[in-house]
Design a protein around this motif. Structure first.
Motif: not given
Length: 470
Positions: A2-5, A19-20, A229-232, A237-238
């Motif tokens: 788990q990673v927070i950006v 990452l995703t 963003a849409a692809a993530c 991704a959240t």
């Protein structure tokens, strides 16, 4: 894992995208209400245009590859093949060729832009003692010493000002023009170093199909972060906007991010894709030495004045793609871009309109950004009128302010970035990326975000998560 950006500009989104693609659970937290950072679209007279960065360096692949991966490959278009100009000596003159970021390879390259005395001064570079650049040097300081101040003031400064809005005499040669810095270390004159860079560039292009130097995106480069963003999100991704991170602390199994809304999120790793000043605050407790270094980075602010005119109201259209303005000219604007002439998609979207934009603001000059929008519009129109003869009234205008929008790559910047990362090397699970470190262009930011993600993937092992009840 788990990673927070932290940070939803293009660097943070590029990190999340990488990452995703590796199956990591990613949460992107952006303090502003929208994603994209300095990439932003808006409307003027009903036409969608960029209100931030408007083009992508196409000779670096990172941003183009990301745009294609996000489904925008068919929307990539080069600018129209019309030349730019420089407003110097009271007239618009064609932008000279045969230089590297304004540093000429021959004296003749700047004929017409400099005085006869200024052109003659360039040739004396070959007569000076051998060139020495040391670990780093200010571009303007070096060029003035070797070729005279006129080259700096009339060409190097406006070109660098268009990128950094900074002081050319203090901007790092090693950081801003690294290929010229490397050539300068092995040649006795600056003229010879420039010609060596030009030969390298020519050799690199040999045998390759000719391609554009820059690309835009139909509807604006601001579409890129929206698509990424849409692809993530589609990959799991959240992404949360309007969520400020107020603190970071280490835990037994990784990191916890404290949010302004009272929540605390835990993860194996954290990527800080925020300006250096914000990263300094977040790292102050866990990495105080890095925090002090980060807090020292300086920034410039700027404003963009976007104007729409009816073509029928224009006695004649401005020619070319736009122009740069040297600071020594004493004008308010530092550059103008003729959007409807430069980008075919903008002209086609509304053939009855002509859109252009002017940029205002240099390092250390904050007063104009405090003016009312109407005053900025009037100042831009006055300069545009004097430069091009533009006399029509706009049918619409938009003023966009970018406070502390451009990090200043002053002498010693690469060593500064290395020190910051050195302090963080002993702090597992944290990486930095963004315009503050390795380049402010879109490809450089995408490359930095991707690199930060890949480093986390290599160095951080996922651990069992604590049940925090959150």
């Amino acid at each position: 894992m788990q990673v927070i950006v932290i940070g939803g500009g293009i660097a943070g989104l590029a990190a999340a995208h990488r990452l995703t693609g590796s199956g990591v659970r990613v949460t992107v937290l952006e303090a502003e209400r929208r994603f994209g950072g300095k990439l932003r679209t808006g409307e003027v007279a009903g036409l969608r245009v960029d209100l931030g960065a408007e083009s992508i360096l196409a000779r670096r692949p990172e941003a183009i590859d990301l745009a294609e991966a996000a489904g925008l490959g068919g929307a990539l278009h080069p600018p129209a093949p019309v030349g730019a100009a420089i407003w110097t000596g009271g007239a618009l003159r064609p932008m000279p060729k045969g230089h590297v970021m304004g540093v000429p390879g021959t004296a003749a390259a700047l004929t017409g832009v400099l005085s006869d005395t200024g052109v003659a001064r360039i040739a004396r570079d070959s007569e000076l003692p051998p060139l020495r650049v040391g670990e780093d040097i200010g571009i303007g300081a070096l060029v003035a010493e070797r070729m005279g101040h006129e080259v700096v003031d009339r060409l190097v400064e406006p070109l660098l000002g268009g990128v950094y809005a900074g002081d050319a005499y203090r901007i790092s040669l090693r950081a801003a023009v690294p290929h010229l810095y490397e050539a300068a270390r092995t040649h006795d004159s600056l003229l010879a170093a420039v010609r060596a860079v030009q030969r390298q560039q020519e050799e690199a292009r040999e045998g390759k199909p000719a391609g554009p130097v820059f690309n835009g995106i139909e509807g604006g480069v601001g579409r890129l972060p929206e698509a990424v963003a849409a692809a993530c999100r589609a990959a799991g991704a959240t992404l949360e906007s309007g969520v400020a991170v107020t603190g970071l602390r280490r835990t037994a199994r990784g990191w916890a991010a404290q949010l302004a809304d009272g929540r605390s999120l835990t993860a194996d790793g954290v990527i800080l894709a925020v300006p250096a000043s914000a990263a300094a605050r977040l790292l102050a407790a866990e990495a105080p030495a890095a925090g002090r270094e980060l807090a020292a980075l300086d920034y410039a602010s700027m404003a963009l004045v976007t104007l729409a005119f009816r073509r029928a109201d224009l006695a004649r259209l401005p020619r070319g793609s736009g122009f740069l303005v040297p600071a020594v000219e004493g004008r308010t604007i530092k550059a103008a871009t003729f959007t409807s002439a430069k980008w075919g998609w903008a002209a086609a979207a509304d053939p009855g309109l002509f859109v252009l934009r002017a940029s205002i603001g240099r390092y250390g000059e904050s007063a104009p950004l405090q003016w009312e929008d109407a005053d900025l519009v009037r100042a831009a129109l006055a300069d545009l009128g004097e430069a091009t003869g533009l006399a029509a009234e706009p049918v619409d205008s938009v003023v966009t302010r970018w406070y502390d929008g451009l990090p200043q790559y002053q002498v010693g910047h690469p060593a500064w970035a290395a020190r910051v990362r050195g302090y963080l090397a002993a702090l597992p699970g944290v990486r930095l990326c963004g315009a503050s470190y390795d380049g402010i262009g879109i490809p450089a930011c995408v490359a930095g975000g991707t690199r930060a993600a890949e480093e986390l993937l290599r160095t951080v092992a996922p651990g069992p998560r604590e049940d925090t009840g959150e």
